[in-house]
Design an enzyme around this catalytic site. Sequence first.
Site, mmCIF file in Angstrom:
data_model
loop_
_atom_site.group_PDB
_atom_site.id
_atom_site.type_symbol
_atom_site.label_atom_id
_atom_site.label_comp_id
_atom_site.label_asym_id
_atom_site.label_seq_id
_atom_site.Cartn_x
_atom_site.Cartn_y
_atom_site.Cartn_z
ATOM 1 N N ARG A 163 23.475 88.084 -74.221
ATOM 2 C CA ARG A 163 24.307 86.660 -73.801
ATOM 3 C C ARG A 163 25.778 86.531 -73.795
ATOM 4 N NH1 ARG A 163 19.424 83.661 -74.056
ATOM 5 N NH2 ARG A 163 19.807 81.553 -74.094
ATOM 6 N N ARG A 200 23.431 73.987 -72.598
ATOM 7 C CA ARG A 200 23.293 75.256 -72.465
ATOM 8 C C ARG A 200 23.612 75.962 -71.092
ATOM 9 N NH1 ARG A 200 16.955 74.428 -73.022
ATOM 10 N NH2 ARG A 200 16.813 76.656 -72.456
HETATM 11 P P1 AP5 Z 1 16.125 81.003 -74.671
HETATM 12 O O1 AP5 Z 1 14.644 80.595 -75.168
HETATM 13 O O2 AP5 Z 1 16.431 82.383 -74.287
HETATM 14 O O3 AP5 Z 1 16.212 80.048 -73.516
HETATM 15 P P2 AP5 Z 1 16.970 80.311 -71.982
HETATM 16 O O4 AP5 Z 1 17.787 81.476 -71.710
HETATM 17 O O5 AP5 Z 1 18.044 78.990 -72.064
HETATM 18 O O6 AP5 Z 1 16.054 80.582 -70.964
HETATM 19 P P3 AP5 Z 1 14.673 79.564 -71.040
HETATM 20 O O7 AP5 Z 1 13.725 79.883 -71.819
HETATM 21 O O8 AP5 Z 1 15.327 78.091 -70.845
HETATM 22 O O9 AP5 Z 1 14.250 79.764 -69.375
HETATM 23 P P4 AP5 Z 1 14.128 80.938 -68.702
HETATM 24 O O10 AP5 Z 1 14.886 81.730 -67.754
HETATM 25 O O11 AP5 Z 1 13.206 81.880 -69.573
HETATM 26 O O12 AP5 Z 1 12.802 80.222 -67.785
HETATM 27 P P5 AP5 Z 1 11.213 80.175 -67.704
HETATM 28 O O13 AP5 Z 1 10.533 81.512 -67.500
HETATM 29 O O14 AP5 Z 1 10.651 79.462 -69.303
HETATM 30 O O15 AP5 Z 1 17.217 80.483 -75.645
HETATM 31 C C1 AP5 Z 1 17.168 79.532 -76.324
HETATM 32 C C2 AP5 Z 1 18.284 79.207 -77.349
HETATM 33 O O16 AP5 Z 1 18.318 80.376 -78.393
HETATM 34 C C3 AP5 Z 1 19.953 79.410 -76.791
HETATM 35 O O17 AP5 Z 1 20.103 78.159 -76.295
HETATM 36 C C4 AP5 Z 1 20.583 79.763 -77.898
HETATM 37 O O18 AP5 Z 1 20.830 78.869 -79.023
HETATM 38 C C5 AP5 Z 1 19.554 80.729 -78.442
HETATM 39 N N1 AP5 Z 1 19.524 82.266 -78.118
HETATM 40 C C6 AP5 Z 1 18.587 82.859 -77.599
HETATM 41 N N2 AP5 Z 1 19.175 84.269 -77.396
HETATM 42 C C7 AP5 Z 1 20.423 84.149 -77.846
HETATM 43 C C8 AP5 Z 1 21.296 85.179 -77.745
HETATM 44 N N3 AP5 Z 1 21.063 86.439 -76.877
HETATM 45 N N4 AP5 Z 1 22.669 84.981 -78.315
HETATM 46 C C9 AP5 Z 1 22.996 83.775 -78.537
HETATM 47 N N5 AP5 Z 1 21.900 82.696 -79.042
HETATM 48 C C10 AP5 Z 1 20.678 82.987 -78.278
HETATM 49 O O19 AP5 Z 1 11.184 79.009 -66.616
HETATM 50 C C11 AP5 Z 1 11.439 77.644 -66.850
HETATM 51 C C12 AP5 Z 1 10.244 76.559 -66.333
HETATM 52 O O20 AP5 Z 1 10.180 76.921 -64.970
HETATM 53 C C13 AP5 Z 1 8.774 77.049 -66.686
HETATM 54 O O21 AP5 Z 1 8.304 75.836 -66.781
HETATM 55 C C14 AP5 Z 1 8.164 77.802 -65.684
HETATM 56 O O22 AP5 Z 1 6.753 77.655 -65.408
HETATM 57 C C15 AP5 Z 1 9.000 77.460 -64.157
HETATM 58 N N6 AP5 Z 1 9.235 78.277 -63.506
HETATM 59 C C16 AP5 Z 1 9.688 79.518 -63.531
HETATM 60 N N7 AP5 Z 1 9.673 80.224 -62.147
HETATM 61 C C17 AP5 Z 1 9.148 79.133 -61.323
HETATM 62 C C18 AP5 Z 1 9.091 79.276 -59.940
HETATM 63 N N8 AP5 Z 1 9.398 80.275 -59.285
HETATM 64 N N9 AP5 Z 1 8.726 78.115 -59.444
HETATM 65 C C19 AP5 Z 1 8.333 76.941 -60.102
HETATM 66 N N10 AP5 Z 1 8.498 76.774 -61.331
HETATM 67 C C20 AP5 Z 1 8.640 78.116 -61.911
#
Ligand code: AP5
Length: 214
Positions: A88, A172
């Site tokens: 990240r 975020r």
């Molecule tokens: P983390 O858990 O990594 O969250 P993020 O990167 O903010 O990503 P998300 O999990 O929110 O989204 P995603 O891209 O995986 O989307 P998803 O597949 O769920 O991090 C959370 C926190 O942890 C950070 O803020 C930080 O504090 C900390 N952290 C973690 N790693 C870190 C690091 N390396 N360094 C520092 N801090 C760190 O999809 C989203 C939604 O959309 C779902 O409901 C899904 O069903 C839907 N969806 C997906 N694709 C589609 C599509 N094509 N059409 C319709 N709906 C869809």
Amino acid sequence: MDLVLFGPPGAGKGTQAKFLVEKLRVPQISTGDMMRAERSAGTELGKRFDSFMTKGLLVPDDLVIELLETRLKRPDAASGAIFDGFPRTVAQAKALDGMLAKHGRAIGKVVALDVPVDVIIDRIAGRRTCESCGHVYHVRYNPPPPTGRCAACNGDRIVHRDDDREEKVRRRNAEYLEKTLPILGHYGPVVAKVDGTGSLQDVTRRIEEALGQG
Ligand code: AP5
């Protein structure tokens, strides 16, 4: 194969990682899922993560790098991994390069999902996550089973994440723009930009094409 799934919060990294695990036969390594597991278990480390995650801020590099280093030593990651939500920062990317290089490995591809912010807000508002295994659903596009139990692990806690409120998502996203986006410059030639809009299947197909597996 070592692959980074890259993109803003809510871009679909976790969702697509689950499909790719089957295809590439390497594990998904999600630092977000690992941190949420520590928080659920109430560990000291989990409490330290908590203070950053609830504010929508990145957890400091030293804590994340240590967590990742421990995970990479597990035998299932001996021949490759799908990194989801890591690295990240450029410092994390350099640390990962160093860990992989010790075993003659390197990131082969960075799949960068491109999704506009309004689509992200809609996706995150409808997201539901299994607290036990991290499996991700969406109330409209990929709904949880009517039994209320997770299709992947049968857990009964499918929740709306506490950092999924709109103001936290915007925070975020700001962290992403400032600290995470510069990683693309670090990985340069192995970056493949992929349109992350459309159905789950459309995005999976585009990723497979980018990996030369379509
Ligand atoms: P983390 O858990 O990594 O969250 P993020 O990167 O903010 O990503 P998300 O999990 O929110 O989204 P995603 O891209 O995986 O989307 P998803 O597949 O769920 O991090 C959370 C926190 O942890 C950070 O803020 C930080 O504090 C900390 N952290 C973690 N790693 C870190 C690091 N390396 N360094 C520092 N801090 C760190 O999809 C989203 C939604 O959309 C779902 O409901 C899904 O069903 C839907 N969806 C997906 N694709 C589609 C599509 N094509 N059409 C319709 N709906 C869809």
